[in-house]
Design an enzyme around this catalytic site. Structure first.
Site, PDB file in Angstrom:
ATOM      1  N   VAL A 120       0.830  -1.214   0.000  1.00  0.00           N
ATOM      2  CA  VAL A 120       0.000   0.000   0.000  1.00  0.00           C
ATOM      3  C   VAL A 120       0.865   1.265   0.000  1.00  0.00           C
ATOM      4  CG1 VAL A 120      -1.652   1.339   1.368  1.00  0.00           C
ATOM      5  CG2 VAL A 120      -1.966  -1.111   1.098  1.00  0.00           C
TER       6      VAL A 120
ATOM      7  N   ASP B 223      11.307   2.596   5.123  1.00  0.00           N
ATOM      8  CA  ASP B 223      11.097   1.186   5.446  1.00  0.00           C
ATOM      9  C   ASP B 223      12.234   0.692   6.332  1.00  0.00           C
ATOM     10  OD1 ASP B 223       8.936  -0.875   4.052  1.00  0.00           O
ATOM     11  OD2 ASP B 223      10.643  -1.887   5.009  1.00  0.00           O
TER      12      ASP B 223
ATOM     13  N   CYS C 294      -6.319  -9.193   2.404  1.00  0.00           N
ATOM     14  CA  CYS C 294      -7.297  -8.227   2.918  1.00  0.00           C
ATOM     15  C   CYS C 294      -8.608  -8.841   3.397  1.00  0.00           C
ATOM     16  CB  CYS C 294      -7.585  -7.199   1.835  1.00  0.00           C
ATOM     17  SG  CYS C 294      -6.078  -6.420   1.260  1.00  0.00           S
TER      18      CYS C 294
ATOM     19  N   LYS D  23      -5.109 -15.117  -6.416  1.00  0.00           N
ATOM     20  CA  LYS D  23      -5.887 -14.718  -7.587  1.00  0.00           C
ATOM     21  C   LYS D  23      -4.896 -14.529  -8.734  1.00  0.00           C
ATOM     22  CE  LYS D  23      -5.955  -9.709  -6.992  1.00  0.00           C
ATOM     23  NZ  LYS D  23      -6.757  -8.505  -6.908  1.00  0.00           N
TER      24      LYS D  23
ATOM     25  N   ARG E 273      -0.889 -15.326   0.168  1.00  0.00           N
ATOM     26  CA  ARG E 273      -1.543 -15.211   1.468  1.00  0.00           C
ATOM     27  C   ARG E 273      -3.004 -15.675   1.412  1.00  0.00           C
ATOM     28  NH1 ARG E 273       0.461  -9.304   3.007  1.00  0.00           N
ATOM     29  NH2 ARG E 273       0.448  -9.137   0.752  1.00  0.00           N
TER      30      ARG E 273
HETATM   31  C1  UGA Z   1      -9.513  -6.405  -2.013  1.00  0.00           C
HETATM   32  C2  UGA Z   1     -10.574  -5.378  -2.461  1.00  0.00           C
HETATM   33  O1  UGA Z   1     -11.174  -5.785  -3.689  1.00  0.00           O
HETATM   34  C3  UGA Z   1      -9.963  -3.978  -2.607  1.00  0.00           C
HETATM   35  O2  UGA Z   1     -10.979  -3.040  -2.901  1.00  0.00           O
HETATM   36  C4  UGA Z   1      -9.273  -3.595  -1.285  1.00  0.00           C
HETATM   37  O3  UGA Z   1      -8.661  -2.318  -1.362  1.00  0.00           O
HETATM   38  C5  UGA Z   1      -8.222  -4.630  -0.963  1.00  0.00           C
HETATM   39  O4  UGA Z   1      -8.864  -5.923  -0.830  1.00  0.00           O
HETATM   40  C6  UGA Z   1      -7.562  -4.216   0.335  1.00  0.00           C
HETATM   41  O5  UGA Z   1      -8.227  -4.134   1.365  1.00  0.00           O
HETATM   42  O6  UGA Z   1      -6.376  -3.835   0.299  1.00  0.00           O
HETATM   43  P1  UGA Z   1      -7.639  -7.855  -3.278  1.00  0.00           P
HETATM   44  O7  UGA Z   1      -7.486  -8.589  -1.984  1.00  0.00           O
HETATM   45  O8  UGA Z   1      -6.422  -7.369  -3.967  1.00  0.00           O
HETATM   46  O9  UGA Z   1      -8.577  -6.543  -3.084  1.00  0.00           O
HETATM   47  O10 UGA Z   1      -8.343  -8.842  -4.290  1.00  0.00           O
HETATM   48  P2  UGA Z   1      -9.783  -9.020  -4.986  1.00  0.00           P
HETATM   49  O11 UGA Z   1      -9.628  -8.819  -6.438  1.00  0.00           O
HETATM   50  O12 UGA Z   1     -10.811  -8.247  -4.300  1.00  0.00           O
HETATM   51  O13 UGA Z   1     -10.022 -10.584  -4.738  1.00  0.00           O
HETATM   52  C7  UGA Z   1     -10.066 -11.126  -3.428  1.00  0.00           C
HETATM   53  C8  UGA Z   1     -10.410 -12.599  -3.472  1.00  0.00           C
HETATM   54  O14 UGA Z   1     -11.778 -12.778  -3.810  1.00  0.00           O
HETATM   55  C9  UGA Z   1      -9.615 -13.416  -4.486  1.00  0.00           C
HETATM   56  O15 UGA Z   1      -9.203 -14.620  -3.876  1.00  0.00           O
HETATM   57  C10 UGA Z   1     -10.599 -13.674  -5.599  1.00  0.00           C
HETATM   58  O16 UGA Z   1     -10.339 -14.878  -6.289  1.00  0.00           O
HETATM   59  C11 UGA Z   1     -11.902 -13.749  -4.834  1.00  0.00           C
HETATM   60  N1  UGA Z   1     -13.095 -13.426  -5.652  1.00  0.00           N
HETATM   61  C12 UGA Z   1     -13.263 -12.178  -6.142  1.00  0.00           C
HETATM   62  C13 UGA Z   1     -14.048 -14.391  -5.866  1.00  0.00           C
HETATM   63  O17 UGA Z   1     -13.928 -15.554  -5.422  1.00  0.00           O
HETATM   64  N2  UGA Z   1     -15.162 -14.074  -6.601  1.00  0.00           N
HETATM   65  C14 UGA Z   1     -15.358 -12.837  -7.105  1.00  0.00           C
HETATM   66  O18 UGA Z   1     -16.400 -12.613  -7.757  1.00  0.00           O
HETATM   67  C15 UGA Z   1     -14.382 -11.864  -6.882  1.00  0.00           C
END
Ligand code: UGA
Length: 447
Positions: A13, A32, A268, A328, A335
């Site tokens: 971040v 850092d 997250c 993803k 993590r």
């Molecule tokens: C998430 C949020 O989307 C961001 O808005 C937020 O800022 C971030 O956390 C954070 O708090 O820093 P992120 O963890 O990078 O972002 O990833 P996402 O793209 O949201 O995916 C999270 C997980 O949900 C992945 O494992 C993905 O495979 C899963 N997912 C996502 C699903 O299983 N189905 C979906 O429809 C979407």
């Protein structure tokens, strides 16, 4: 107007935020504690995999707008705004560990004691509601002997970045939330975002902290909801993708974050939902929806193994390919990745696992190692002589695989689609047994 910013914590971040502010003309110093990270940033190399970040580093460094240092005190002395962007990990019980935030607050407070000019301290780390005012503000006042609002500013400015899209998300935000204790602190932070036309929400720090948690919890809840529907669809001979499409077209629901699969992971969602749940429980208002969201998600990766068992029977000595390790696509982040419980379960049940991922293998090796687990660089080496495959992470290269390619490489014919990326009929046409999360077998109705 160009501002001088110190970013305490050059992690995912902090570094993205710092580089993006610098790209808009602000002068940023990232601080850092890891010397290699500081050296890398100063050489224009990104310590994390994030599309677009390296270009931003090179560009902003060449303009003299971005630097990294180990010296927090000098960086804070120089800055008009000091951001706290340090990690806030989970403790064993799911509650938040604020020790890095506290440590940064002590350093800032001690440095502020000597400061002659006003500085605004901004919390960027995801923290439980109340932290900015009750912990960060309090520590800084105690250490510096100064008063918030009178001698220094205090604000909370949450981030909404997705890994793999962080630079894009930062530069094109849906909204900017600034929780400030007074108008001056608000204006200072807002000045950093002059370049965006996105709505800017003015709130208290505690509201801003909760907006961040509520946003992540809601998205996580949406995923667990569709996964519950998916598991039920399997009993009805119904396809969850059609259900998701059917409900997603309702504007109030939207099709986003409605993809059923092996569950959510990453740094997250699991941590933030657990922290908010734990905080609500601590305050005597347990949020039961959050508890259920986490419970569904814990079970979800193992649905892939259950589908596999339904087709193959006992897993002893079976050779199983696992496609995708990262939590993803487009990241090497492992993590809370669904691949971890899936691979552990396969090994526990006696299977031999062959795993691959375009970039996450080095990180996976730090977490998962066993004599029955082998990592392969290529898809063909991974699939060779396997009895079945489980797709865990929907990388583009896996999506592009055709049933013919899969059939020619594998020994067996069982395909488990943990992210519903392939067309079942195509696989069935080529004699493969296709099972996907949320896709009932029409011959297997239990109703
Ligand atoms: C998430 C949020 O989307 C961001 O808005 C937020 O800022 C971030 O956390 C954070 O708090 O820093 P992120 O963890 O990078 O972002 O990833 P996402 O793209 O949201 O995916 C999270 C997980 O949900 C992945 O494992 C993905 O495979 C899963 N997912 C996502 C699903 O299983 N189905 C979906 O429809 C979407």
């Amino acid at each position: 107007m160009s501002k001088k910013v110190a970013m305490i914590g050059a992690g995912y971040v902090g570094l993205v935020t710092g580089a993006c502010f610098a790209s808009q003309g602000h002068r940023v110093i990232c601080v850092d504690v890891v010397p290699e990270k500081v050296e890398q940033i100063n050489a224009g190399i990104t310590p994390i995999f994030e599309p677009g970040l390296e270009d931003l580093l090179t560009h902003t460094r060449s303009e003299g707008l971005l630097n990294a240092t180990l010296d927090a005190v000098s960086a804070i002395k120089e800055a008009e705004l000091v951001f706290i962007a340090v990690p806030t990990p989970s403790k064993e019980d799911g509650s938040i560990d604020l020790s890095f935030v506290e440590e940064a607050s002590h350093t800032i407070g001690r440095t502020l004691k000597e400061a002659e000019h006003w500085k605004t301290i901004v919390v960027k780390s995801t923290v439980v509601p109340g932290t900015t005012e009750n912990i960060v503000g309090k520590i800084i006042e105690e250490e510096s002997g100064k008063k918030r609002g009178a001698d220094f500013g205090l604000a909370m400015n949450p981030e909404f970045l997705k890994e793999g899209k962080a630079v894009e998300d930062f530069l094109n935000p849906d909204r900017v939330v600034i929780g400030a204790i007074d108008p001056k602190s608000f204006d200072e932070v807002k000045a950093l975002y002059e370049w965006t036309e996105a709505p800017v929400l003015k709130t208290t720090p505690t509201t801003a902290e909760l907006i961040k948690y509520a946003a992540n919890s809601f998205l996580a809840m949406k995923i667990s909801f569709i996964n519950e529907i998916a598991n039920y669809c399997e009993l009805l001979g119904v396809d969850v993708s059609e259900v998701a499409q059917g409900i997603g077209l309702d504007e109030r629901i939207s099709p986003k974050f409605l993809r059923a699969g092996a569950g959510f992971g990453g740094s997250c969602f699991p941590k933030d939902v657990a922290a908010l749940y734990s905080h609500s429980k601590h305050l005597g208002r347990e949020m039961r929806l959050l508890k259920a969201t986490l419970e569904v998600n814990k079970r979800q990766p193992l649905r892939t193994v259950e589908l596999l068992r339904e087709e193959i029977g006992a897993l002893t000595e079976k050779s199983i390919a696992v496609l995708g390790l990262a939590f993803k696509p487009d990241t090497d982040d492992m993590r809370e990745a669904a691949s971890i419980p899936i691979i552990r379960k396969l090994i526990e049940e006696g299977a031999m696992v062959k795993a691959t991922d375009p970039i996450a293998i080095p990180n996976a090796q730090k977490i998962l190692s066993h004599s029955n687990l082998e990592y392969y660089e290529t898809i063909s080496d991974t699939l060779k002589n396997t009895d079945a495959l489980i797709l865990v992470t929907e990388w583009e290269m896996f999506k592009q695989l055709t049933p013919l390619e899969i059939k020619s490489l594998m020994r067996g014919n069982i395909v488990i689609d943990g992210r519903r990326v392939w067309k079942p009929e195509l696989f069935q046409k080529h004699g493969l047994i296709y099972r996907g999360i949320g896709l009932g077998r029409r011959d297997n109705k239990s109703i």
